[in-house]
Design a protein around this motif. Sequence first.
Motif, PDB file in Angstrom:
ATOM      1  N   ILE A 150       0.844  -1.202   0.000  1.00 31.49           N
ATOM      2  CA  ILE A 150       0.000   0.000   0.000  1.00 31.49           C
ATOM      3  C   ILE A 150       0.880   1.254   0.000  1.00 31.49           C
ATOM      4  O   ILE A 150       0.678   2.179  -0.789  1.00 31.49           O
ATOM      5  N   ALA A 151       1.903   1.247   0.878  1.00 28.34           N
ATOM      6  CA  ALA A 151       2.798   2.410   0.956  1.00 28.34           C
ATOM      7  C   ALA A 151       3.491   2.638  -0.382  1.00 28.34           C
ATOM      8  O   ALA A 151       3.681   3.776  -0.818  1.00 28.34           O
ATOM      9  N   ARG A 152       3.862   1.545  -1.055  1.00 27.14           N
ATOM     10  CA  ARG A 152       4.515   1.653  -2.357  1.00 27.14           C
ATOM     11  C   ARG A 152       3.586   2.321  -3.377  1.00 27.14           C
ATOM     12  O   ARG A 152       3.990   3.230  -4.099  1.00 27.14           O
ATOM     13  N   ALA A 153       2.322   1.869  -3.398  1.00 27.34           N
ATOM     14  CA  ALA A 153       1.356   2.449  -4.338  1.00 27.34           C
ATOM     15  C   ALA A 153       1.163   3.937  -4.057  1.00 27.34           C
ATOM     16  O   ALA A 153       1.103   4.749  -4.973  1.00 27.34           O
ATOM     17  N   VAL A 154       1.093   4.291  -2.775  1.00 24.81           N
ATOM     18  CA  VAL A 154       0.903   5.700  -2.392  1.00 24.81           C
ATOM     19  C   VAL A 154       2.104   6.525  -2.856  1.00 24.81           C
ATOM     20  O   VAL A 154       1.950   7.586  -3.454  1.00 24.81           O
ATOM     21  N   HIS A 155       3.308   5.975  -2.606  1.00 25.49           N
ATOM     22  CA  HIS A 155       4.514   6.717  -2.973  1.00 25.49           C
ATOM     23  C   HIS A 155       4.579   6.969  -4.478  1.00 25.49           C
ATOM     24  O   HIS A 155       5.010   8.022  -4.927  1.00 25.49           O
ATOM     25  N   PHE A 156       4.165   5.978  -5.272  1.00 24.18           N
ATOM     26  CA  PHE A 156       4.269   6.147  -6.718  1.00 24.18           C
ATOM     27  C   PHE A 156       3.063   6.862  -7.314  1.00 24.18           C
ATOM     28  O   PHE A 156       2.691   6.642  -8.463  1.00 24.18           O
ATOM     29  N   GLY A 157       2.438   7.689  -6.499  1.00 21.00           N
ATOM     30  CA  GLY A 157       1.475   8.642  -7.033  1.00 21.00           C
ATOM     31  C   GLY A 157       0.075   8.129  -7.227  1.00 21.00           C
ATOM     32  O   GLY A 157      -0.690   8.690  -8.017  1.00 21.00           O
ATOM     33  N   ALA A 158      -0.298   7.064  -6.519  1.00 21.67           N
ATOM     34  CA  ALA A 158      -1.663   6.577  -6.672  1.00 21.67           C
ATOM     35  C   ALA A 158      -2.633   7.606  -6.104  1.00 21.67           C
ATOM     36  O   ALA A 158      -2.367   8.229  -5.078  1.00 21.67           O
ATOM     37  N   ARG A 159      -3.767   7.812  -6.800  1.00 19.30           N
ATOM     38  CA  ARG A 159      -4.825   8.664  -6.271  1.00 19.30           C
ATOM     39  C   ARG A 159      -5.973   7.793  -5.789  1.00 19.30           C
ATOM     40  O   ARG A 159      -6.760   8.158  -4.936  1.00 19.30           O
ATOM     41  N   VAL A 160      -6.058   6.618  -6.452  1.00 14.15           N
ATOM     42  CA  VAL A 160      -7.071   5.654  -6.040  1.00 14.15           C
ATOM     43  C   VAL A 160      -6.365   4.327  -5.791  1.00 14.15           C
ATOM     44  O   VAL A 160      -5.574   3.867  -6.607  1.00 14.15           O
ATOM     45  N   LEU A 161      -6.640   3.734  -4.644  1.00 14.19           N
ATOM     46  CA  LEU A 161      -6.090   2.423  -4.332  1.00 14.19           C
ATOM     47  C   LEU A 161      -7.207   1.407  -4.475  1.00 14.19           C
ATOM     48  O   LEU A 161      -8.274   1.574  -3.883  1.00 14.19           O
ATOM     49  N   VAL A 162      -6.980   0.386  -5.280  1.00 18.55           N
ATOM     50  CA  VAL A 162      -7.946  -0.693  -5.365  1.00 18.55           C
ATOM     51  C   VAL A 162      -7.345  -1.875  -4.621  1.00 18.55           C
ATOM     52  O   VAL A 162      -6.296  -2.386  -5.005  1.00 18.55           O
ATOM     53  N   LEU A 163      -7.963  -2.260  -3.512  1.00 23.22           N
ATOM     54  CA  LEU A 163      -7.391  -3.306  -2.669  1.00 23.22           C
ATOM     55  C   LEU A 163      -8.236  -4.571  -2.773  1.00 23.22           C
ATOM     56  O   LEU A 163      -9.422  -4.576  -2.441  1.00 23.22           O
ATOM     57  N   ASP A 164      -7.616  -5.636  -3.238  1.00 20.44           N
ATOM     58  CA  ASP A 164      -8.317  -6.891  -3.457  1.00 20.44           C
ATOM     59  C   ASP A 164      -8.195  -7.774  -2.223  1.00 20.44           C
ATOM     60  O   ASP A 164      -7.157  -8.367  -1.987  1.00 20.44           O
ATOM     61  N   GLU A 165      -9.236  -7.841  -1.445  1.00 22.53           N
ATOM     62  CA  GLU A 165      -9.281  -8.701  -0.258  1.00 22.53           C
ATOM     63  C   GLU A 165      -8.004  -8.608   0.574  1.00 22.53           C
ATOM     64  O   GLU A 165      -7.386  -9.630   0.877  1.00 22.53           O
ATOM     65  N   PRO A 166      -7.598  -7.401   0.967  1.00 25.28           N
ATOM     66  CA  PRO A 166      -6.313  -7.297   1.665  1.00 25.28           C
ATOM     67  C   PRO A 166      -6.328  -7.943   3.042  1.00 25.28           C
ATOM     68  O   PRO A 166      -5.276  -8.213   3.601  1.00 25.28           O
ATOM     69  N   THR A 167      -7.496  -8.164   3.591  1.00 28.53           N
ATOM     70  CA  THR A 167      -7.541  -8.683   4.964  1.00 28.53           C
ATOM     71  C   THR A 167      -7.971 -10.141   5.034  1.00 28.53           C
ATOM     72  O   THR A 167      -7.994 -10.733   6.107  1.00 28.53           O
ATOM     73  N   SER A 168      -8.291 -10.726   3.881  1.00 30.36           N
ATOM     74  CA  SER A 168      -8.964 -12.033   3.954  1.00 30.36           C
ATOM     75  C   SER A 168      -8.081 -13.154   4.478  1.00 30.36           C
ATOM     76  O   SER A 168      -8.555 -14.074   5.120  1.00 30.36           O
ATOM     77  N   ALA A 169      -6.768 -13.079   4.210  1.00 30.73           N
ATOM     78  CA  ALA A 169      -5.912 -14.182   4.636  1.00 30.73           C
ATOM     79  C   ALA A 169      -5.266 -13.908   5.996  1.00 30.73           C
ATOM     80  O   ALA A 169      -4.390 -14.627   6.425  1.00 30.73           O
ATOM     81  N   LEU A 170      -5.728 -12.831   6.668  1.00 27.46           N
ATOM     82  CA  LEU A 170      -5.028 -12.402   7.874  1.00 27.46           C
ATOM     83  C   LEU A 170      -5.790 -12.718   9.147  1.00 27.46           C
ATOM     84  O   LEU A 170      -7.010 -12.839   9.146  1.00 27.46           O
ATOM     85  N   GLY A 171      -5.036 -12.821  10.226  1.00 26.07           N
ATOM     86  CA  GLY A 171      -5.642 -12.981  11.541  1.00 26.07           C
ATOM     87  C   GLY A 171      -6.282 -11.675  11.987  1.00 26.07           C
ATOM     88  O   GLY A 171      -6.131 -10.648  11.328  1.00 26.07           O
ATOM     89  N   VAL A 172      -6.977 -11.724  13.113  1.00 25.70           N
ATOM     90  CA  VAL A 172      -7.743 -10.568  13.581  1.00 25.70           C
ATOM     91  C   VAL A 172      -6.848  -9.346  13.775  1.00 25.70           C
ATOM     92  O   VAL A 172      -7.141  -8.253  13.305  1.00 25.70           O
ATOM     93  N   LYS A 173      -5.712  -9.548  14.461  1.00 23.06           N
ATOM     94  CA  LYS A 173      -4.823  -8.447  14.783  1.00 23.06           C
ATOM     95  C   LYS A 173      -4.213  -7.843  13.516  1.00 23.06           C
ATOM     96  O   LYS A 173      -4.185  -6.630  13.339  1.00 23.06           O
ATOM     97  N   GLN A 174      -3.734  -8.738  12.641  1.00 23.08           N
ATOM     98  CA  GLN A 174      -3.112  -8.314  11.385  1.00 23.08           C
ATOM     99  C   GLN A 174      -4.106  -7.549  10.520  1.00 23.08           C
ATOM    100  O   GLN A 174      -3.771  -6.552   9.893  1.00 23.08           O
ATOM    101  N   ALA A 175      -5.354  -8.046  10.485  1.00 23.73           N
ATOM    102  CA  ALA A 175      -6.380  -7.377   9.683  1.00 23.73           C
ATOM    103  C   ALA A 175      -6.586  -5.968  10.212  1.00 23.73           C
ATOM    104  O   ALA A 175      -6.713  -5.009   9.447  1.00 23.73           O
TER     105      ALA A 175
END
Lengths: 251, 343
Positions: A150-175
Amino acid sequence: MIIETRGLGKRFGSVLALRDVSMGVAAGEVTCVLGDNGAGKSTLIKILSGMHRHDTGSYLVDGREVRFSSPREALDRGIATVYQDLAMIPLMSVWRNFFLGSEPRKGLAFDVARARRVAREELAAMGIDIRDVDQPVGTLSGGERQSVAIARAVHFGARVLVLDEPTSALGVKQAGVVLRYIARARDRGLGVVFITHNPHHAYPVGDRFLLLNRGSPLGLYARDDITPQELTRLMAGGAELDELAHELRRE
Amino acid sequence: MTARVDERIAPVGPVRRLLIRPELGAVVGLVAVFTFFAVQSPVFRSADGIANWLDPAATLGIMAVAVALLMIGGEFDLSAGVLTGTSGLILVTLATRFGFDVWTAMLVGLVVALAVGFANGVVVTRTKLPSFIVTLGTFLMLQGVNLGVTKAVTGTVQVSGLRRADGYEGAAAVFAGTIDVGGTSFRVAILWWILVTAVATWVLVRSRPGNWIFAVGGDEQAARAVGVPATRTKIALFMTTAFAAWLVGSILALRYTSVQANIGIGQEFIYIIAAVIGGCLLTGGYGSAVGAAIGAVIFGMADKGIVFLGWDADWFTFFLGAMLLLATLANRLVRRYAEEVRH
């Protein structure tokens, strides 16, 4: 609205993968796209990110209609997609991954000192607590990897971030960690399209919720118009869940 | 951020940081092997002795460094050994039978070698076949060409007489001469080896293509997804290996003034072994040029050290196998550390 779709549709042969989807995201807002497996979430992302072209309806960026023919074109318009299986090389360090494909130069050389410094600063600006930018990405946890992407996308000038299930494979804390970075990106003025099948992850950060079912929109709700309970109920197919509960009850 | 100390950094510490350096195993091996031979043989540790074992290390090292880059990029080149022969044969044949001066003959050899490397790269990247198979094919084809053409031209299995060719003196001084350091003459090939290692290291850790080499070897799909020119990177790596083969082939041809048609066969595995001892993973994405150069020194030491001790040279291959096994085990530990995911 930075990006907006009106009556978007896509078919693969005889399969109508997506029908009549109208949604959008403005700067500093999070639009959540919710749906069960096969609801058309992936198809929608792929159209937004430039991997597929839509067949019907229109897709607008900054109010002007677009038809992207590659993810690169979408990226050039500031639409960055972070996929579940991230484009990162496990054996390479965080800073090498951060700049992979867009390395800063100093004469002929790769400006290593700057890459290290900028990677560290960008991660810090997102509130990402990486122990050491020299460590291989393979040693990061799933949530940390998502955050770096995410930080990489922001740095390279993203105005819109499209995140594909970023939390689905993560535990509660990580999510929770990833959700915090989504909020952080939003606060920095980015528009976020957050795809998930988990209403508990969507509700706390979402401004707008698009529910998809079998390729069609079930509805687009503003945060004030819907409670988390209703969202969960709609997601699970409402009446179907009652029926299931009834069926599963002990006699 | 800089001033803040993260409490989790402590357990990683300097020891672990050192352990994940790819060259570590090779450095340990270097010290062990040097000590082993130096203790028993005064000749081995003398300046003359050092010049003696640095020579095979240099010609092997030039190849090992190039092969290491290729392996970090995720590919193999089994044709590299035979290509040294091809380059040398072209040089000597053109200079002695077709009236070319040495420099022009070398240039032709370079063009042919680069063409072979380019062909390897194009076939591997276009067909997606394992480079192991593609370059095995190139290896066998070149082996046939080397023998066939040499026999057709000379009627024997070697070409010789390079000393009489125009421009030999100059070329030999640059590629096959010696340099006097404190009364001991060192082969100039050692300088070429150091130069190649330095350039390769710079490219690998301080240039954009270096980042791409690690990336295409680590995960080619992911690398492509972020815009790394994967195909170009791989083709360039095959051509780099071919360039090294030309350099070594020319050095050896100028030194001995004759070339056997079967030279270089079997060397391709030695290059790979030196690179692996130097910390390259067989699966790509990890390794170092300095490590491969050190791997080559270990070879040079063992090669000559066994002779200095008066042992039968047959023991060399036993030593080779043992080193390879130890190095691979050490590398596996490194990879496991680097890839373990902490939650």
